[in-house]
Scaffold this active site. Structure first.
Site, PDB file in Angstrom:
ATOM      1  N   HIS A   1       0.931  -1.226  -0.077  1.00  0.00           N
ATOM      2  CA  HIS A   1       0.077   0.176   0.089  1.00  0.00           C
ATOM      3  C   HIS A   1       0.973   1.228  -0.046  1.00  0.00           C
ATOM      4  O   HIS A   1       1.959   1.284   0.624  1.00  0.00           O
ATOM      5  CB  HIS A   1      -0.893  -0.039   1.242  1.00  0.00           C
ATOM      6  CG  HIS A   1      -1.980   0.837   1.231  1.00  0.00           C
ATOM      7  ND1 HIS A   1      -1.942   2.111   1.207  1.00  0.00           N
ATOM      8  CD2 HIS A   1      -3.267   0.689   0.584  1.00  0.00           C
ATOM      9  CE1 HIS A   1      -3.195   2.714   1.228  1.00  0.00           C
ATOM     10  NE2 HIS A   1      -4.149   1.814   0.740  1.00  0.00           N
TER      11      HIS A   1
ATOM     12  N   ASP B   1      -8.082  -4.441  -0.356  1.00  0.00           N
ATOM     13  CA  ASP B   1      -8.597  -5.022  -1.659  1.00  0.00           C
ATOM     14  C   ASP B   1      -8.455  -6.523  -1.776  1.00  0.00           C
ATOM     15  O   ASP B   1      -9.210  -7.082  -2.346  1.00  0.00           O
ATOM     16  CB  ASP B   1      -7.954  -4.267  -2.711  1.00  0.00           C
ATOM     17  CG  ASP B   1      -8.384  -2.690  -2.718  1.00  0.00           C
ATOM     18  OD1 ASP B   1      -9.663  -2.504  -2.938  1.00  0.00           O
ATOM     19  OD2 ASP B   1      -7.374  -1.847  -2.703  1.00  0.00           O
TER      20      ASP B   1
HETATM   21  N1  CMC Z   1       4.323  -7.748  -5.058  1.00  0.00           N
HETATM   22  C1  CMC Z   1       5.687  -7.747  -5.328  1.00  0.00           C
HETATM   23  N2  CMC Z   1       6.327  -6.746  -4.840  1.00  0.00           N
HETATM   24  C2  CMC Z   1       5.820  -5.706  -4.473  1.00  0.00           C
HETATM   25  C3  CMC Z   1       4.750  -5.606  -4.494  1.00  0.00           C
HETATM   26  C4  CMC Z   1       3.661  -6.459  -4.657  1.00  0.00           C
HETATM   27  N3  CMC Z   1       2.479  -6.236  -4.611  1.00  0.00           N
HETATM   28  N4  CMC Z   1       4.120  -4.239  -3.881  1.00  0.00           N
HETATM   29  C5  CMC Z   1       5.324  -3.560  -3.679  1.00  0.00           C
HETATM   30  N5  CMC Z   1       6.370  -4.406  -3.850  1.00  0.00           N
HETATM   31  C6  CMC Z   1       7.872  -4.041  -3.759  1.00  0.00           C
HETATM   32  C7  CMC Z   1       8.321  -3.427  -4.954  1.00  0.00           C
HETATM   33  O1  CMC Z   1       9.014  -4.086  -5.920  1.00  0.00           O
HETATM   34  C8  CMC Z   1       9.716  -2.523  -3.910  1.00  0.00           C
HETATM   35  O2  CMC Z   1      10.599  -3.719  -4.081  1.00  0.00           O
HETATM   36  P1  CMC Z   1      12.294  -3.226  -3.913  1.00  0.00           P
HETATM   37  O3  CMC Z   1      12.187  -2.177  -2.588  1.00  0.00           O
HETATM   38  O4  CMC Z   1      13.271  -4.384  -3.896  1.00  0.00           O
HETATM   39  O5  CMC Z   1      12.556  -2.011  -5.110  1.00  0.00           O
HETATM   40  C9  CMC Z   1       8.907  -2.487  -2.587  1.00  0.00           C
HETATM   41  O6  CMC Z   1       8.057  -3.558  -2.530  1.00  0.00           O
HETATM   42  C10 CMC Z   1       8.288  -1.247  -2.406  1.00  0.00           C
HETATM   43  O7  CMC Z   1       7.427  -0.952  -3.290  1.00  0.00           O
HETATM   44  P2  CMC Z   1       6.933   0.408  -3.963  1.00  0.00           P
HETATM   45  O8  CMC Z   1       6.597   0.452  -5.333  1.00  0.00           O
HETATM   46  O9  CMC Z   1       8.010   1.363  -3.499  1.00  0.00           O
HETATM   47  O10 CMC Z   1       5.542   0.792  -3.152  1.00  0.00           O
HETATM   48  P3  CMC Z   1       4.735   1.774  -3.682  1.00  0.00           P
HETATM   49  O11 CMC Z   1       4.238   2.503  -2.366  1.00  0.00           O
HETATM   50  O12 CMC Z   1       4.983   2.744  -4.504  1.00  0.00           O
HETATM   51  O13 CMC Z   1       3.369   0.874  -4.019  1.00  0.00           O
HETATM   52  C11 CMC Z   1       1.371  -0.332  -4.434  1.00  0.00           C
HETATM   53  C12 CMC Z   1       2.376   0.653  -3.600  1.00  0.00           C
HETATM   54  C13 CMC Z   1      -0.001  -0.346  -3.745  1.00  0.00           C
HETATM   55  C14 CMC Z   1       1.232   0.675  -5.664  1.00  0.00           C
HETATM   56  C15 CMC Z   1       2.230  -1.409  -4.460  1.00  0.00           C
HETATM   57  O14 CMC Z   1       2.289  -2.178  -3.376  1.00  0.00           O
HETATM   58  C16 CMC Z   1       1.184  -2.751  -5.671  1.00  0.00           C
HETATM   59  O15 CMC Z   1       1.565  -2.329  -6.774  1.00  0.00           O
HETATM   60  N6  CMC Z   1       0.514  -3.478  -5.046  1.00  0.00           N
HETATM   61  C17 CMC Z   1      -0.386  -4.355  -5.878  1.00  0.00           C
HETATM   62  C18 CMC Z   1      -1.536  -3.497  -6.241  1.00  0.00           C
HETATM   63  C19 CMC Z   1      -2.436  -3.182  -5.142  1.00  0.00           C
HETATM   64  O16 CMC Z   1      -3.047  -4.128  -4.560  1.00  0.00           O
HETATM   65  N7  CMC Z   1      -3.174  -2.058  -5.060  1.00  0.00           N
HETATM   66  C20 CMC Z   1      -4.077  -1.652  -3.984  1.00  0.00           C
HETATM   67  C21 CMC Z   1      -3.635  -0.930  -2.999  1.00  0.00           C
HETATM   68  S1  CMC Z   1      -4.851  -0.254  -2.032  1.00  0.00           S
HETATM   69  C22 CMC Z   1      -5.799   0.801  -2.702  1.00  0.00           C
HETATM   70  C23 CMC Z   1      -6.698   1.575  -1.637  1.00  0.00           C
HETATM   71  O17 CMC Z   1      -6.367   1.838  -0.415  1.00  0.00           O
HETATM   72  O18 CMC Z   1      -7.756   1.751  -2.030  1.00  0.00           O
END
Ligand code: CMC
Length: 432
Positions: free
Chosen positions: A307, A367
């Site tokens: 998240h 979600d």
């Molecule tokens: N699966 C695998 N690896 C992940 C995932 C995942 N779902 N999410 C983050 N990572 C890894 C990412 O590759 C990174 O690794 P490293 O530090 O080695 O480079 C690390 O975790 C940090 O990730 P980030 O991309 O910096 O995190 P973010 O805050 O930019 O992204 C997110 C948050 C929600 C977009 C992402 O976790 C994601 O794409 N999740 C899957 C989609 C999802 O479930 N979205 C719904 C979110 S809740 C929406 C709401 O509240 O309504």
């Protein structure tokens, strides 16, 4: 104590100004930059609003590092356990929990509003059955904005109350009708004696027995409560910006619906079920997908994990996890969704124990579980974002009301960093 301020010095001109620092009750204090352009000639730049407070609000507080979500000061865990969607809607709108008389009066205003203009059914029928329900929902709200256009008087408290009630009670009816329509069923009738969630389940699944309806209504009520507000997210900010032009609240909510529709906002729970289906239909096991998600060269991510704001467990996920587990335990092995849910539970187990997910604090998010519970209730995937919009309508109207009552209320008008051409002379087409 002297008023807090931040001093900014312009390295070019050596000019210096003091910017007042506004106290937050909780969370970071906020620098008031409104005098920046007048006194120093600069604008601030913050695409995506990463460090910008767009308004003052008393409705919801989130602390992502601590995993806190509070509505009007009440932790979401306590509300989910002790309250219900209707009472929580009152709380979000009124900044206090209702006493018995206030709750009765609010409840009867809401159930009297269950009867939506029959013409909305005609609007729904204009669409193809495979049209995305969010497009249908937005069109229904546009219809209502036309119906109530001549009444617009946003400074009138009675007008605002009537619109608030119409929206909170009407959107669930519209949502149930959209579900009836895409399921190829006749439009069902609302029942005034039922709660918002109970009535939605009754209209959507008239064939269920009373026990099933009760179980689904309780789960749905909690899902509505958990999604009712989430401070200044993209759709709420859209409703505020749209409403700031003094447009109809129905039109502002239609704008919010359009924003919520996107896969990076309201569409994530749909993506969770798509991923589970993909895993179920492939010849690979769950471990294979976990490895894919961990592989830096592979863009695949586990949907429903991680998240942007919550770097600790999303408090909503904990609550809905219990409901999901309760639901799944009740399923017998003949249920066609059983294999899908088994995959979800296996993924959850892996991710909670695997070093990659644990060290990055990638917990299952709201979600992940809401997709599973909605699937178990029998809601078609394309309706998940509609359910979200139905619940979030409460937050949207609470923010719309708060914005209009704000002493600083004025039309929202962001500025820009212009990087286009300087003055350019027009050339005739032959000379280009
Ligand atoms: N699966 C695998 N690896 C992940 C995932 C995942 N779902 N999410 C983050 N990572 C890894 C990412 O590759 C990174 O690794 P490293 O530090 O080695 O480079 C690390 O975790 C940090 O990730 P980030 O991309 O910096 O995190 P973010 O805050 O930019 O992204 C997110 C948050 C929600 C977009 C992402 O976790 C994601 O794409 N999740 C899957 C989609 C999802 O479930 N979205 C719904 C979110 S809740 C929406 C709401 O509240 O309504």
């Amino acid at each position: 104590m002297a008023d807090k301020k931040i001093t900014i010095k312009d390295g070019q001109s050596d000019n210096e100004i003091d910017l007042p620092v506004l106290d937050s009750i909780l969370g970071p204090d906020v620098v008031d930059i409104r005098s920046l352009e007048k006194n120093l000639g600069y604008l601030s730049h913050d695409p995506g609003f990463i460090a910008t407070s767009s308004c003052e609000s008393k409705i919801t507080f989130i602390d992502g590092n601590e995993g806190k979500l509070w509505y009007r000061g009440y932790p979401i865990e306590e509300l989910a356990k002790k309250s219900n969607f209707l009472e929580t809607a009152y709380l979000l709108l009124n900044d206090k929990l209702p006493n018995k008389t206030e709750l009765q009066s609010f409840s009867s205003d809401i159930s009297n509003g269950y009867y939506v203009d029959e013409s909305v059914k005609k609007i729904i029928k204009v669409f193809n059955k495979d049209s995305h329900p969010m497009a249908i929902m937005s069109a229904c709200l546009s219809y209502l904005s036309a119906k109530y256009h001549n009444e617009i008087n946003i400074q009138d408290i009675e007008y605002r109350y009537k619109s608030t009630i119409n929206l909170i009670s009407g959107v669930p009816i519209i949502s149930a009708w959209i579900l009836n329509f895409i399921n190829g069923k006749d439009f069902t009738k609302p029942n005034k004696s039922l709660s918002i969630a109970g009535n939605f389940i009754n209209m959507a699944f008239s064939n269920l027995n009373d026990d099933q309806k009760k179980l689904s209504s309780r789960a749905m009520d909690v899902i509505f409560l958990l999604h009712a507000d989430h401070e200044q997210n993209a759709s709420t900010s859209t409703v505020r910006l749209s409403g700031s032009s003094e447009t109809s609240p129905y039109a502002a909510i239609a704008a919010g619906i359009s924003t919520l529709w996107g896969p990076t906002h309201g569409g994530a729970n749909e993506a969770v079920i798509n991923m589970l289906e993909e895993i179920k239909n492939s010849d690979k096991d769950v471990e294979y997908y976990i490895d894919q998600a961990k592989d830096k060269e592979n863009p695949f991510r586990l949907m429903g994990f991680g998240h942007r704001i919550y770097k600790n467990y999303d408090p909503r996920a904990k609550i809905i996890q219990e409901i999901a587990h309760e639901y799944l335990q009740k399923l017998d092995s003949s249920n066609p969704n059983k294999p899908l849910f088994d995959i979800a539970m296996e993924l959850e187990k892996y991710a909670l124990e695997d070093e990659y997910f644990v060290s990055r604090k990638l917990y299952p998010n709201v979600d992940f579980y809401s997709g599973i519970v909605l699937k178990a209730i029998g809601i078609p995937q394309c309706m998940y974002t509609v359910i979200f919009a139905l619940a979030r309508t409460v937050g949207w109207v609470a923010h719309w009301n708060e914005m209009i009552e704000d002493k600083n209320f004025r039309i929202g008008r962001p500025r820009q960093l212009y990087t286009g051409k300087d003055k350019t002379s027009y050339k005739d087409i032959e000379e280009r």
